[in-house]
Scaffold this motif. Structure first.
Motif, mmCIF file in Angstrom:
data_model
loop_
_atom_site.group_PDB
_atom_site.id
_atom_site.type_symbol
_atom_site.label_atom_id
_atom_site.label_comp_id
_atom_site.label_asym_id
_atom_site.label_seq_id
_atom_site.Cartn_x
_atom_site.Cartn_y
_atom_site.Cartn_z
ATOM 1 N N VAL A 83 43.322 32.052 -89.242
ATOM 2 C CA VAL A 83 41.989 31.974 -89.834
ATOM 3 C C VAL A 83 42.022 32.554 -91.249
ATOM 4 O O VAL A 83 41.490 31.969 -92.196
ATOM 5 N N LYS A 84 42.678 33.706 -91.418
ATOM 6 C CA LYS A 84 42.748 34.342 -92.738
ATOM 7 C C LYS A 84 43.505 33.479 -93.741
ATOM 8 O O LYS A 84 43.131 33.422 -94.918
ATOM 9 N N LYS A 85 44.570 32.801 -93.313
ATOM 10 C CA LYS A 85 45.298 31.887 -94.210
ATOM 11 C C LYS A 85 44.373 30.798 -94.723
ATOM 12 O O LYS A 85 44.377 30.466 -95.909
ATOM 13 N N ILE A 86 43.581 30.250 -93.845
ATOM 14 C CA ILE A 86 42.650 29.180 -94.224
ATOM 15 C C ILE A 86 41.563 29.737 -95.139
ATOM 16 O O ILE A 86 41.186 29.103 -96.129
ATOM 17 N N GLN A 87 41.062 30.921 -94.828
ATOM 18 C CA GLN A 87 40.036 31.538 -95.667
ATOM 19 C C GLN A 87 40.560 31.810 -97.074
ATOM 20 O O GLN A 87 39.881 31.546 -98.062
ATOM 21 N N ARG A 88 41.790 32.347 -97.165
ATOM 22 C CA ARG A 88 42.395 32.594 -98.488
ATOM 23 C C ARG A 88 42.507 31.299 -99.283
ATOM 24 O O ARG A 88 42.163 31.256 -100.466
ATOM 25 N N LYS A 89 43.001 30.262 -98.628
ATOM 26 C CA LYS A 89 43.202 28.961 -99.288
ATOM 27 C C LYS A 89 41.886 28.392 -99.816
ATOM 28 O O LYS A 89 41.860 27.732 -100.854
ATOM 29 N N ASN A 90 40.790 28.674 -99.124
ATOM 30 C CA ASN A 90 39.501 28.091 -99.493
ATOM 31 C C ASN A 90 38.560 29.068 -100.197
ATOM 32 O O ASN A 90 37.386 28.754 -100.403
ATOM 33 N N GLY A 91 39.066 30.252 -100.559
ATOM 34 C CA GLY A 91 38.245 31.217 -101.282
ATOM 35 C C GLY A 91 37.085 31.767 -100.478
ATOM 36 O O GLY A 91 36.009 32.034 -101.014
ATOM 37 N N ILE A 92 37.299 31.946 -99.192
ATOM 38 C CA ILE A 92 36.261 32.456 -98.294
ATOM 39 C C ILE A 92 36.590 33.914 -97.974
ATOM 40 O O ILE A 92 37.756 34.250 -97.756
ATOM 41 N N PRO A 93 35.583 34.799 -97.936
ATOM 42 C CA PRO A 93 35.862 36.195 -97.571
ATOM 43 C C PRO A 93 36.587 36.272 -96.223
ATOM 44 O O PRO A 93 36.270 35.536 -95.289
ATOM 45 N N LEU A 94 37.569 37.181 -96.155
ATOM 46 C CA LEU A 94 38.398 37.290 -94.954
ATOM 47 C C LEU A 94 37.663 37.952 -93.794
ATOM 48 O O LEU A 94 36.946 38.928 -93.980
ATOM 49 N N SER A 95 37.867 37.406 -92.617
ATOM 50 C CA SER A 95 37.307 37.977 -91.396
ATOM 51 C C SER A 95 38.128 39.192 -90.999
ATOM 52 O O SER A 95 39.349 39.197 -91.112
ATOM 53 N N SER A 96 37.468 40.231 -90.504
ATOM 54 C CA SER A 96 38.190 41.425 -90.047
ATOM 55 C C SER A 96 38.573 41.304 -88.582
ATOM 56 O O SER A 96 39.474 41.993 -88.114
ATOM 57 N N ALA A 97 37.887 40.440 -87.865
ATOM 58 C CA ALA A 97 38.166 40.255 -86.434
ATOM 59 C C ALA A 97 37.664 38.877 -86.015
ATOM 60 O O ALA A 97 36.877 38.254 -86.720
#
Length: 176
Positions: A83-97
């Motif tokens: 999920v974090k890889k996808i968020q980074r790629k799309n400029g979305i704040p990272l989920s903590s859990a």
């Protein structure tokens, strides 16, 4: 009249983002089966009993209630990393859990009205089937009007997706 559908880049990226959440999940080829509801035996008193044929393929639910997708083999940490890889790629704040009150992970895909959400989640189902072998999906909608729209959309896109994936979607509306 027949609609022609185009494969749009932003819709493909949205579908791909969902599918990549499960990177590392082994593909378990879909099983071919016909649902066997059993055979009716009638005893001497005229009472019927249903003989059920059990599945030995390991994909029948543990309680024997029916078929399901192969179990998720990824850990919560692996899912969160994906999920974090996808968020980074799309400029979305990272989920903590992960939010996982209802299962391994609850995914929220947000798209504007009129951008083709129904098309995207239908494409996503075909991609999840192609990459991981999953074939059971439930679409939940908030109203009868949306349910009817989704059912019609699945009907009119059937040929398009069959041409793309070589498979036919078997969909039905559950009536409680």
């Amino acid at each position: 009249m027949e609609f022609k559908f185009s494969v749009l880049d932003y819709q493909t990226r949205a579908s791909d983002a969902v599918v990549k959440v499960f990177d590392g999940q082994p593909k378990i080829d879909a099983l071919s089966y016909v649902r066997d509801v059993g055979t009716l035996r009638v005893n001497k008193r005229g009472q019927g009993a249903l003989d059920m044929i059990a599945s030995e393929d390991g994909v029948m639910a543990d309680d024997g209630s029916g078929f399901r997708n192969a179990p998720l083999r990824l850990t919560a940490d692996e899912l969160l990393d994906n999920v974090k890889k996808i968020q980074r790629k799309n400029g979305i704040p990272l989920s903590s859990a992960l939010c996982c009150d209802l299962g391994a992970a609850e995914l929220d895909v947000e798209m504007e009205t009129g951008t083709g959400k129904t098309y995207v989640y239908t494409q996503t189902m075909f991609e999840l089937n192609a990459r991981y072998g999953w074939s059971k999906f439930i679409i939940v909608v908030p109203s009868v009007a949306i349910r009817e729209g989704v059912a019609k959309s699945l009907q009119i896109t059937a040929k398009h997706f069959h041409e793309r994936y070589g498979k036919q979607l078997w969909a039905f509306v559950y009536n409680s």
